[in-house]
Design a protein around this motif. Sequence first.
Motif, PDB file in Angstrom:
ATOM      1  N   PRO A  31       0.807  -1.215   0.000  1.00 58.41           N
ATOM      2  CA  PRO A  31       0.000   0.000   0.000  1.00 58.41           C
ATOM      3  C   PRO A  31       0.845   1.272   0.000  1.00 58.41           C
ATOM      4  N   ASN A  32       2.121   1.114   0.287  1.00 59.98           N
ATOM      5  CA  ASN A  32       3.012   2.261   0.372  1.00 59.98           C
ATOM      6  C   ASN A  32       3.547   2.692  -0.992  1.00 59.98           C
ATOM      7  N   CYS A  33       3.860   1.725  -1.864  1.00 66.13           N
ATOM      8  CA  CYS A  33       4.417   2.073  -3.178  1.00 66.13           C
ATOM      9  C   CYS A  33       3.674   1.404  -4.334  1.00 66.13           C
ATOM     10  N   TYR A  34       2.801   0.464  -4.012  1.00 68.16           N
ATOM     11  CA  TYR A  34       1.972  -0.272  -4.960  1.00 68.16           C
ATOM     12  C   TYR A  34       2.749  -1.277  -5.804  1.00 68.16           C
ATOM     13  N   TRP A  35       3.881  -1.739  -5.296  1.00 64.48           N
ATOM     14  CA  TRP A  35       4.627  -2.811  -5.954  1.00 64.48           C
ATOM     15  C   TRP A  35       3.971  -4.131  -5.590  1.00 64.48           C
ATOM     16  N   GLU A  36       3.767  -5.004  -6.566  1.00 64.66           N
ATOM     17  CA  GLU A  36       3.233  -6.331  -6.299  1.00 64.66           C
ATOM     18  C   GLU A  36       4.409  -7.282  -6.125  1.00 64.66           C
ATOM     19  N   ASP A  37       4.511  -7.890  -4.952  1.00 64.94           N
ATOM     20  CA  ASP A  37       5.658  -8.738  -4.628  1.00 64.94           C
ATOM     21  C   ASP A  37       5.536 -10.095  -5.306  1.00 64.94           C
ATOM     22  N   ASP A  38       6.198 -10.215  -6.439  1.00 67.97           N
ATOM     23  CA  ASP A  38       6.154 -11.450  -7.225  1.00 67.97           C
ATOM     24  C   ASP A  38       7.313 -12.391  -6.908  1.00 67.97           C
TER      25      ASP A  38
END
Length: 85
Positions: A31-38
């Motif tokens: 929610p802080n940077c909107y990176w999806e941890d793949d």
Amino acid sequence: MGIEGEPLIYEPCPCCGYRTVEESAGYDVCPNCYWEDDGNDDPTKYSSVNHLTLQQGRDNFKQMGASDPAYIDIVNKHPNKYLKA
């Protein structure tokens, strides 16, 4: 009234470094940077779910506070509520 159980310790987001990810490589969206941890931790490898490399996401976060310019209006504007890893 007391709180029972163990506190949930979040994992650091690979992009912004804040502890916002419940499970590493679990495809959680920070929610802080909107990176999806793949699960990709190679900064030069293209992330198909994020449509850029991790290094590009990190650079974008440092410059504008979001992993991608498209998310600048939806990321959390108060990163200090999260712990920095």
